[in-house]
Design an enzyme around this catalytic site. Structure first.
Site, PDB file in Angstrom:
ATOM      1  N   CYS A  30       0.835  -1.208   0.000  1.00 41.39           N
ATOM      2  CA  CYS A  30       0.000   0.000   0.000  1.00 41.39           C
ATOM      3  C   CYS A  30       0.869   1.257   0.000  1.00 41.39           C
ATOM      4  O   CYS A  30       2.019   1.223   0.430  1.00 41.39           O
ATOM      5  CB  CYS A  30      -0.889   0.003   1.226  1.00 41.39           C
ATOM      6  N   ARG A  50       4.842   0.149  -6.355  1.00 41.93           N
ATOM      7  CA  ARG A  50       4.849  -0.782  -5.228  1.00 41.93           C
ATOM      8  C   ARG A  50       3.854  -1.922  -5.442  1.00 41.93           C
ATOM      9  O   ARG A  50       3.891  -2.902  -4.723  1.00 41.93           O
ATOM     10  CB  ARG A  50       4.515  -0.028  -3.940  1.00 41.93           C
ATOM     11  N   TRP A  78      -3.159  -2.641  -1.567  1.00 45.28           N
ATOM     12  CA  TRP A  78      -2.843  -4.027  -1.962  1.00 45.28           C
ATOM     13  C   TRP A  78      -3.569  -4.890  -0.939  1.00 45.28           C
ATOM     14  O   TRP A  78      -3.236  -4.896   0.244  1.00 45.28           O
ATOM     15  CB  TRP A  78      -1.336  -4.259  -1.925  1.00 45.28           C
ATOM     16  N   ASN A 112      -1.478   2.039   5.848  1.00 49.90           N
ATOM     17  CA  ASN A 112      -0.565   0.989   5.378  1.00 49.90           C
ATOM     18  C   ASN A 112      -0.304   0.071   6.562  1.00 49.90           C
ATOM     19  O   ASN A 112      -0.183   0.544   7.692  1.00 49.90           O
ATOM     20  CB  ASN A 112       0.793   1.579   4.958  1.00 49.90           C
ATOM     21  N   GLY A 113      -0.144  -1.229   6.323  1.00 53.23           N
ATOM     22  CA  GLY A 113       0.213  -2.146   7.402  1.00 53.23           C
ATOM     23  C   GLY A 113      -0.971  -2.965   7.862  1.00 53.23           C
ATOM     24  O   GLY A 113      -1.979  -3.095   7.159  1.00 53.23           O
ATOM     25  N   GLU A 168      16.286 -18.082 -10.206  1.00 53.46           N
ATOM     26  CA  GLU A 168      15.918 -16.674 -10.403  1.00 53.46           C
ATOM     27  C   GLU A 168      15.374 -16.457 -11.821  1.00 53.46           C
ATOM     28  O   GLU A 168      14.414 -15.698 -12.025  1.00 53.46           O
ATOM     29  CB  GLU A 168      17.137 -15.772 -10.135  1.00 53.46           C
ATOM     30  N   LYS A 199      11.674 -14.923 -12.637  1.00 54.64           N
ATOM     31  CA  LYS A 199      11.369 -13.773 -13.506  1.00 54.64           C
ATOM     32  C   LYS A 199      10.282 -14.160 -14.498  1.00 54.64           C
ATOM     33  O   LYS A 199       9.362 -13.399 -14.749  1.00 54.64           O
ATOM     34  CB  LYS A 199      12.608 -13.307 -14.290  1.00 54.64           C
ATOM     35  N   GLU A 229       6.828 -14.599 -12.697  1.00 53.43           N
ATOM     36  CA  GLU A 229       6.302 -13.341 -12.156  1.00 53.43           C
ATOM     37  C   GLU A 229       5.624 -12.479 -13.204  1.00 53.43           C
ATOM     38  O   GLU A 229       4.560 -11.928 -12.960  1.00 53.43           O
ATOM     39  CB  GLU A 229       7.454 -12.491 -11.588  1.00 53.43           C
ATOM     40  N   HIS A 234      16.135 -36.997 -11.298  1.00 53.62           N
ATOM     41  CA  HIS A 234      15.512 -37.529 -10.077  1.00 53.62           C
ATOM     42  C   HIS A 234      14.025 -37.180  -9.995  1.00 53.62           C
ATOM     43  O   HIS A 234      13.442 -37.235  -8.919  1.00 53.62           O
ATOM     44  CB  HIS A 234      16.259 -37.026  -8.840  1.00 53.62           C
ATOM     45  N   LYS A 254       5.660  -4.610  -4.582  1.00 50.75           N
ATOM     46  CA  LYS A 254       7.099  -4.356  -4.579  1.00 50.75           C
ATOM     47  C   LYS A 254       7.708  -4.609  -3.212  1.00 50.75           C
ATOM     48  O   LYS A 254       8.820  -5.111  -3.110  1.00 50.75           O
ATOM     49  CB  LYS A 254       7.379  -2.919  -5.032  1.00 50.75           C
TER      50      LYS A 254
HETATM   51  C1  AGP Z   1      11.450 -10.076  -7.119  1.00 47.71           C
HETATM   52  O1  AGP Z   1      11.337 -10.067  -8.494  1.00 47.71           O
HETATM   53  C2  AGP Z   1      10.184 -10.355  -6.434  1.00 47.71           C
HETATM   54  N1  AGP Z   1       9.240  -9.327  -6.716  1.00 47.71           N
HETATM   55  C3  AGP Z   1      10.199 -10.792  -4.979  1.00 47.71           C
HETATM   56  O2  AGP Z   1      10.536 -12.143  -4.958  1.00 47.71           O
HETATM   57  C4  AGP Z   1      11.127 -10.039  -4.018  1.00 47.71           C
HETATM   58  O3  AGP Z   1      12.455 -10.295  -4.334  1.00 47.71           O
HETATM   59  C5  AGP Z   1      10.831 -10.464  -2.564  1.00 47.71           C
HETATM   60  O4  AGP Z   1       9.511 -10.128  -2.238  1.00 47.71           O
HETATM   61  C6  AGP Z   1      11.788  -9.861  -1.567  1.00 47.71           C
HETATM   62  O5  AGP Z   1      11.710  -8.469  -1.569  1.00 47.71           O
HETATM   63  P1  AGP Z   1      12.836  -7.577  -0.913  1.00 47.71           P
HETATM   64  O6  AGP Z   1      14.091  -7.769  -1.693  1.00 47.71           O
HETATM   65  O7  AGP Z   1      12.302  -6.187  -0.989  1.00 47.71           O
HETATM   66  O8  AGP Z   1      13.004  -8.048   0.504  1.00 47.71           O
END
Ligand code: AGP
Length: 608
Positions: free
Chosen positions: A2, A27, A74, A100-101, A481, A485, A488, A504, A603
């Protein structure tokens, strides 16, 4: 997650609120809204959707006024819809609040208020704050905010607007960041200094349990005891490059292209040119303390946890100290196993991730040393850790991390080398790596320049429903990773794993319509990877190899090749990540996905 923006001044609030919401959108959010004090009432407009779509439909004649609050939501408590969007109001419409929170004693307070006859309209915890503030308000906003603080548990940033004080905003912070900004005749508050761009000259961070009253005349800070406090502010400087896409169609592409410069800056900042030693001035640990470290736990979430996988390998191989990655949400602080000889390294882009923060706090309570490898200095995790390593990547706007990921890898490599140095075994390693570090930005630039080959691969694979990513050694992290990507931003189901694990189980999935991305690497790893690629091809699997520019074998065994410059094996995962970032980007683009703000993602994830 948020985002909050509040404005009080002489001009119209609405354009500033809408622009603030736009600046906070990176975000990740599902709903947006504003409340403006107008003609003795509070006018609220809000709904599910993007600010670009919502704002044009809002009634601008009713939203005229010079005090207002705005929000990006969010969803946590209740689905994304108009009723649950913020601002939330009390039953009389006297109060509007953005939040927020998470309010932890939400259920108990809601039941208590309902028993007292208060009607609730939303499913949100935020609405509780609106009712509590309205009931506590007897003309003094600080006294009302203090009552709210006293009754509420959890982590929250709040901004209240009251119909009877139409030129006043009241901000309250407990655990969720808020920054106050000022300019001549203007008061602003936001969850991120970015949202103040162009409107505040000076700013300060609101601290834990503080209440800040903003009017056109100025900003007053109070403690939870109601006593006024002095507070110094600092000039606000805006990094213009973080406010626009610089001609790129998406933030993600811009951030991919920023990597050579960001990495060059990082190398320059971290290596002392005279003595050739690693500079980590804010580590907060002496050489003796570093030398005494017996074990390193690296904690992070998502992409940051994959950087930790790589970091753990670097600590073991270069510094000779046992190390492991633990997903922050799974970290258990066993007091009998922790202590000053255990170093817990928290890795995070935002510095706000709730699971990572909780792991750091637990580790510190159990007596471990803590260091944060972070991209945001003014963040919650930065305040909790004993030492700090700045990733130096600049603001990252796209939800999917790219430039910060490679910044994390390089920072962790340098941290491992620094620990090695303190243990008397690092200097040779750094000297050997130095030419490769200097050449790294150029190699990354070359990998980006091969974008056309990536586009061709994207054309072949963009209709896939499933993908596999395999790598070995430090490129195990590259594989997971790369898959992250892809899933996501393109919503293709992609799994990354250690290539040796293929036979395996996952090999059962191999088929022509499940493309396998294989990161070949060098030396012995490459030989084994070539064998794995053959295993996939023997089962009619389509293989895309990430391989050295001159790797003739790769062209023979794989269907498609993503060429990369050959660099030192410790730096290879950074270079190998580039075509995988671009591939995810191109595939998502072909599939018409919302690249910078993928569905359901945020974010910074500030809930556990
Ligand atoms: C990254 O592409 C992702 N959006 C997500 O996995 C992110 O890395 C994770 O939420 C951790 O966030 P941070 O690095 O702000 O702690």
């Amino acid at each position: 997650m948020c985002g909050i923006i509040g404005y009080v001044g002489a001009g119209e609030a609405l354009p500033i609120l809408v622009e603030g919401i736009r600046l906070l959108s990176y975000r990740g959010y599902d709903s947006a809204g504003v409340a403006v004090a107008h003609d003795g009432a509070l006018v609220v407009e809000k709904d599910k959707g993007r600010i670009e779509d919502l704002a044009p439909s809002w009634d601008r004649t009713r939203l005229r006024g010079s005090t207002g609050i705005g929000h990006t939501r969010w969803a946590t408590h209740g689905r994304p819809n108009r009723v649950n969007a913020h601002p939330q109001q009390d039953a009389s419409g006297d109060v509007a609040v953005v939040h927020n929170g998470v309010l932890e004693n939400d259920i108990a307070l809601r039941e208590e208020l309902e028993a007292a006859g208060v009607p609730f309209v939303s499913e949100t915890d935020t609405e509780v704050f609106a009712h509590l503030y309205a009931r506590a308000f007897r003309g003094d906003p600080v006294a009302a905010a203090r009552e709210v603080l006293a009754r509420c548990h959890g982590r929250f940033g709040l901004v209240f607007l009251h119909r009877r004080l139409p030129g006043t905003l009241v901000a309250v912070r407990r655990g969720s960041p808020l920054v106050a900004g000022t300019a001549e005749g203007v008061g602003l508050v936001a969850s991120d200094v970015r949202a103040l761009a162009g409107h505040a000259d000076r700013a300060f961070e609101i601290e834990e349990d503080e209440i800040v009253v903003l009017t056109r005349e100025g900003v007053a800070v109070y403690g939870a005891d109601g006593v006024r406090k002095a507070r110094a502010s600092h000039p606000v400087t805006y990094d213009d490059s973080s406010l626009g896409k610089g001609g790129f169609p998406h933030w993600m592409l811009k951030e991919i292209h920023e990597q050579p410069d960001r990495l060059a800056d990082l190398v320059a900042a971290r290596i002392d040119p005279v003595h050739g030693r690693i500079r980590l001035d804010e580590l907060g640990l002496t050489d003796a303390e570093l030398a005494a470290v017996e074990r390193v736990d690296l904690v992070g979430c998502g992409t940051a946890s994959y950087a930790c996988m790589y970091g753990a390998r670097a600590f073991e191989a270069l510094a000779g100290v046992a190390a492991r990655m633990v997903p922050a949400s799974e970290f258990e602080a066993r007091a009998e196993l922790l202590g000053p000889r255990r170093l817990v390294v928290a890795v995070s882009q935002s510095g706000e991730t709730a699971d990572t923060h909780a792991a750091v706090e637990a580790a510190a309570r159990a007596g471990a040393r803590t260091v944060g490898v972070l991209n945001v200095r003014a963040s919650r995790i930065a305040r909790s850790v004993g030492g700090f390593v700045d990733i130096h990547a600049g603001p990252e706007i796209c939800v999917a991390s790219t430039k910060v990921y490679t910044g994390m890898l390089l920072s962790l490599l340098l941290l491992a080398l620094r620990v090695a140095e303190a243990r008397g075994r690092g200097h040779g390693a750094l000297a050997a790596l130095r030419p490769a570090l200097d050449a790294l930005p150029g190699a990354v630039r070359r990998a980006i320049a091969a974008h056309d080959q990536v586009r061709e691969v994207a054309r072949e694979v963009h209709r896939a429903q499933n993908m596999l990513y395999i790598g070995r050694g430090p490129d195990h992290a590259t594989a997971v990773e790369g898959a992250m990507k892809m899933k996501e931003i393109s919503y293709i189901h992609a799994e990354g794993f250690a290539a040796g694990e293929l036979k395996h189980g996952p090999i059962a999935l191999v088929s022509w319509d499940v493309p396998t991305v294989a990161i070949l690497g060098q030396g012995e790893a490459r030989t084994k990877m070539l064998a794995n690629v053959r295993e996939v091809r023997a089962r009619d699997g389509l293989v895309i190899a990430v391989a050295g520019e001159d790797d003739a074998d790769a062209r023979k065994v794989a269907d498609l090749v993503l060429p990369v410059p050959v660099v030192d094996p410790w730096l290879a995962p950074l270079v190998h990540s580039i075509p995988l970032q671009l591939l995810a980007y191109d595939v998502a683009r072909r599939r018409g996905c919302d690249i910078d703000q993928p569905r359901n993602l945020a974010k910074s994830v500030t809930v556990q």
